[in-house]
Scaffold this motif. Structure first.
Motif, PDB file in Angstrom:
ATOM      1  N   ILE A  26      11.652  -6.258  29.376  1.00  0.00           N
ATOM      2  CA  ILE A  26      10.912  -6.898  30.481  1.00  0.00           C
ATOM      3  C   ILE A  26       9.685  -7.651  29.940  1.00  0.00           C
ATOM      4  N   LEU A  27       9.064  -7.121  28.898  1.00  0.00           N
ATOM      5  CA  LEU A  27       7.907  -7.811  28.305  1.00  0.00           C
ATOM      6  C   LEU A  27       8.356  -9.059  27.544  1.00  0.00           C
ATOM      7  N   THR A  28       9.496  -8.976  26.882  1.00  0.00           N
ATOM      8  CA  THR A  28      10.032 -10.149  26.180  1.00  0.00           C
ATOM      9  C   THR A  28      10.322 -11.253  27.197  1.00  0.00           C
ATOM     10  N   LYS A  29      10.913 -10.848  28.322  1.00  0.00           N
ATOM     11  CA  LYS A  29      11.248 -11.835  29.360  1.00  0.00           C
ATOM     12  C   LYS A  29       9.972 -12.502  29.890  1.00  0.00           C
ATOM     13  N   LEU A  30       8.951 -11.692  30.154  1.00  0.00           N
ATOM     14  CA  LEU A  30       7.680 -12.240  30.651  1.00  0.00           C
ATOM     15  C   LEU A  30       7.050 -13.158  29.591  1.00  0.00           C
ATOM     16  N   ARG A  31       7.104 -12.750  28.355  1.00  0.00           N
ATOM     17  CA  ARG A  31       6.510 -13.561  27.277  1.00  0.00           C
ATOM     18  C   ARG A  31       7.247 -14.896  27.153  1.00  0.00           C
ATOM     19  N   GLN A  32       8.575 -14.850  27.316  1.00  0.00           N
ATOM     20  CA  GLN A  32       9.340 -16.095  27.215  1.00  0.00           C
ATOM     21  C   GLN A  32       9.033 -17.020  28.395  1.00  0.00           C
ATOM     22  N   GLU A  33       8.881 -16.446  29.580  1.00  0.00           N
ATOM     23  CA  GLU A  33       8.526 -17.294  30.733  1.00  0.00           C
ATOM     24  C   GLU A  33       7.113 -17.859  30.542  1.00  0.00           C
ATOM     25  N   THR A  34       6.185 -17.020  30.099  1.00  0.00           N
ATOM     26  CA  THR A  34       4.796 -17.473  29.921  1.00  0.00           C
ATOM     27  C   THR A  34       4.706 -18.563  28.854  1.00  0.00           C
ATOM     28  N   GLN A  36       6.373 -21.051  28.536  1.00  0.00           N
ATOM     29  CA  GLN A  36       6.590 -22.370  29.151  1.00  0.00           C
ATOM     30  C   GLN A  36       5.354 -22.829  29.933  1.00  0.00           C
ATOM     31  N   HIS A  37       4.398 -21.929  30.101  1.00  0.00           N
ATOM     32  CA  HIS A  37       3.216 -22.217  30.932  1.00  0.00           C
ATOM     33  C   HIS A  37       2.216 -23.050  30.131  1.00  0.00           C
ATOM     34  N   PRO A  38       1.553 -24.027  30.781  1.00  0.00           N
ATOM     35  CA  PRO A  38       0.591 -24.843  30.031  1.00  0.00           C
ATOM     36  C   PRO A  38      -0.572 -24.040  29.423  1.00  0.00           C
ATOM     37  N   MET A  39      -0.856 -22.857  29.983  1.00  0.00           N
ATOM     38  CA  MET A  39      -1.958 -22.036  29.442  1.00  0.00           C
ATOM     39  C   MET A  39      -1.430 -20.839  28.645  1.00  0.00           C
ATOM     40  N   ALA A  40      -0.215 -20.988  28.114  1.00  0.00           N
ATOM     41  CA  ALA A  40       0.457 -19.866  27.421  1.00  0.00           C
ATOM     42  C   ALA A  40      -0.398 -19.221  26.340  1.00  0.00           C
ATOM     43  N   MET A  41      -1.277 -20.014  25.729  1.00  0.00           N
ATOM     44  CA  MET A  41      -2.074 -19.468  24.617  1.00  0.00           C
ATOM     45  C   MET A  41      -3.024 -18.364  25.078  1.00  0.00           C
ATOM     46  N   MET A  42      -3.180 -18.208  26.404  1.00  0.00           N
ATOM     47  CA  MET A  42      -4.092 -17.158  26.898  1.00  0.00           C
ATOM     48  C   MET A  42      -3.488 -15.755  26.800  1.00  0.00           C
ATOM     49  N   GLN A  43      -2.189 -15.682  26.646  1.00  0.00           N
ATOM     50  CA  GLN A  43      -1.541 -14.362  26.637  1.00  0.00           C
ATOM     51  C   GLN A  43      -1.807 -13.617  25.325  1.00  0.00           C
ATOM     52  N   ILE A  44      -1.955 -12.311  25.423  1.00  0.00           N
ATOM     53  CA  ILE A  44      -2.127 -11.525  24.191  1.00  0.00           C
ATOM     54  C   ILE A  44      -0.812 -11.503  23.400  1.00  0.00           C
ATOM     55  N   ALA A  45      -0.927 -11.224  22.103  1.00  0.00           N
ATOM     56  CA  ALA A  45       0.248 -11.177  21.230  1.00  0.00           C
ATOM     57  C   ALA A  45       1.002  -9.856  21.431  1.00  0.00           C
ATOM     58  N   PRO A  46       2.324  -9.864  21.191  1.00  0.00           N
ATOM     59  CA  PRO A  46       3.105  -8.631  21.394  1.00  0.00           C
ATOM     60  C   PRO A  46       2.660  -7.464  20.510  1.00  0.00           C
ATOM     61  N   GLU A  47       2.258  -7.743  19.259  1.00  0.00           N
ATOM     62  CA  GLU A  47       1.812  -6.636  18.404  1.00  0.00           C
ATOM     63  C   GLU A  47       0.498  -6.050  18.915  1.00  0.00           C
ATOM     64  N   GLU A  66      -8.628  -3.735  34.194  1.00  0.00           N
ATOM     65  CA  GLU A  66      -8.295  -4.940  33.422  1.00  0.00           C
ATOM     66  C   GLU A  66      -9.041  -6.127  34.004  1.00  0.00           C
ATOM     67  N   ILE A  67      -9.780  -6.830  33.151  1.00  0.00           N
ATOM     68  CA  ILE A  67     -10.536  -8.008  33.595  1.00  0.00           C
ATOM     69  C   ILE A  67      -9.889  -9.217  32.929  1.00  0.00           C
ATOM     70  N   GLY A  68      -9.052  -9.927  33.693  1.00  0.00           N
ATOM     71  CA  GLY A  68      -8.301 -11.069  33.157  1.00  0.00           C
ATOM     72  C   GLY A  68      -6.823 -10.737  33.050  1.00  0.00           C
ATOM     73  N   VAL A  69      -6.048 -11.119  34.075  1.00  0.00           N
ATOM     74  CA  VAL A  69      -4.640 -10.710  34.175  1.00  0.00           C
ATOM     75  C   VAL A  69      -3.688 -11.808  33.692  1.00  0.00           C
ATOM     76  N   PHE A  70      -3.970 -13.053  34.091  1.00  0.00           N
ATOM     77  CA  PHE A  70      -3.096 -14.206  33.810  1.00  0.00           C
ATOM     78  C   PHE A  70      -1.679 -13.887  34.328  1.00  0.00           C
ATOM     79  N   THR A  71      -0.632 -14.057  33.506  1.00  0.00           N
ATOM     80  CA  THR A  71       0.727 -13.817  34.006  1.00  0.00           C
ATOM     81  C   THR A  71       1.151 -12.357  33.852  1.00  0.00           C
ATOM     82  N   GLY A  72       0.230 -11.508  33.390  1.00  0.00           N
ATOM     83  CA  GLY A  72       0.478 -10.072  33.500  1.00  0.00           C
ATOM     84  C   GLY A  72       0.937  -9.335  32.266  1.00  0.00           C
ATOM     85  N   TYR A  73       0.926  -9.983  31.091  1.00  0.00           N
ATOM     86  CA  TYR A  73       1.469  -9.276  29.919  1.00  0.00           C
ATOM     87  C   TYR A  73       0.700  -7.991  29.616  1.00  0.00           C
ATOM     88  N   SER A  74      -0.638  -8.087  29.485  1.00  0.00           N
ATOM     89  CA  SER A  74      -1.398  -6.880  29.104  1.00  0.00           C
ATOM     90  C   SER A  74      -1.370  -5.834  30.214  1.00  0.00           C
TER      91      SER A  74
END
Ligand SMILES: C[S@@+](CC[C@H](N)C(=O)[O-])C[C@H]1O[C@@H](n2cnc3c(N)ncnc32)[C@H](O)[C@@H]1O
Length: 224
Positions: A26-34, A36-47, A66-74
């Motif tokens: 489910i995290l891989t799927k979210l990361r792959q969708e994110t 494609q997002h123009p602000m994708a660089m905001m997501q934390i890394a999987p490691e 959590e302060i700062g959710v974006f597309t929800g990875y963390s």
């Protein structure tokens, strides 16, 4: 062998991922969708997500902020690491970004663990303190606007219990924190000032972990 933390070249980083990351589907799927997002660089890394998940399990976290959710990875990493009765208070200003997060929380079956507040984080944090929730959180993750970092740190010190952990993202800021003062933009200055302040802060024990963009780990002491 080296006593200095290695800067990871691409091939060594890929090796690190190949022998360490166990990312749930489910995290891989979210990361792959994110991605494609123009602000994708905001997501934390999987490691980094996996490292945070391990920390949450080690400290037995049940209630987190959590302060700062974006597309929800963390937040999804956190929700999956918490026990069934775990709770996350999540803060963001963007309904648009967090619609994606909500969709994944539902799909992962963890939506019940997460209370999302769409408002400037300071408002939500003030409300938590007014509601008597100071000292009740086991863990807090700060990953929002850099100009707010110092305030968020002070709020988290109130909201986290003694012995609880605060993790602050982007503290190495792609290396810009180490550049000469005069070349620094405002965000770099905010992060640099907070790093210097935390280094001297007798209320906490710390470690700056050079994972991804730098993660400052701060444990609140019982009797500073
Ligand atoms: C770096 S992203 C968070 C990334 C997220 N932790 C992840 O793992 O993908 C920063 C988020 O902070 C939010 N934000 C910016 N200013 C804010 C504020 N004043 N209060 C709350 N959230 C804010 C943005 O909308 C954005 O979603």
């Amino acid at each position: 062998m080296t006593k200095q933390t290695l800067g990871l070249e691409k091939n060594l980083h890929e090796y690190l991922l190949s022998v360490s990351v166990r990312e749930p589907e489910i995290l891989t799927k979210l990361r792959q969708e994110t991605a494609q997002h123009p602000m994708a660089m905001m997501q934390i890394a999987p490691e980094q997500g996996q490292f945070m998940s391990l920390l949450l399990q080690l400290i037995g976290a049940k209630k987190t902020l959590e302060i700062g959710v974006f597309t929800g990875y963390s937040s999804l990493v956190t929700a999956l690491a918490l026990p069934e009765d775990g709770k996350i208070v999540a803060c963001d200003v963007s309904d648009e970004y967090t619609q994606i997060a909500r969709r994944y929380w539902e799909e992962a079956g963890v939506a019940d663990k997460i209370d999302l507040y769409i408002a400037p984080a300071r408002e939500t944090l003030d409300k938590l303190i007014a509601d008597g929730e100071a000292g009740s959180f086991d863990f807090a993750f700060i990953d929002a606007d850099k100009s707010g970092y110092d305030d968020y740190y002070e709020y988290c010190l109130q909201l986290v219990r003694p012995g609880g952990l605060i993790a602050i993202d982007n503290v190495l800021w792609s290396g810009r924190v180490a550049e000469p003062e005069e070349t620094q933009d405002n965000r770099t200055r905010h992060i640099r000032a907070l790093n210097a302040k935390i280094h001297q802060d007798q209320r906490v024990n710390i470690s700056l972990v050079p994972i991804a963009d730098g993660l400052m780990l701060v444990m609140k002491l019982s009797n500073p």
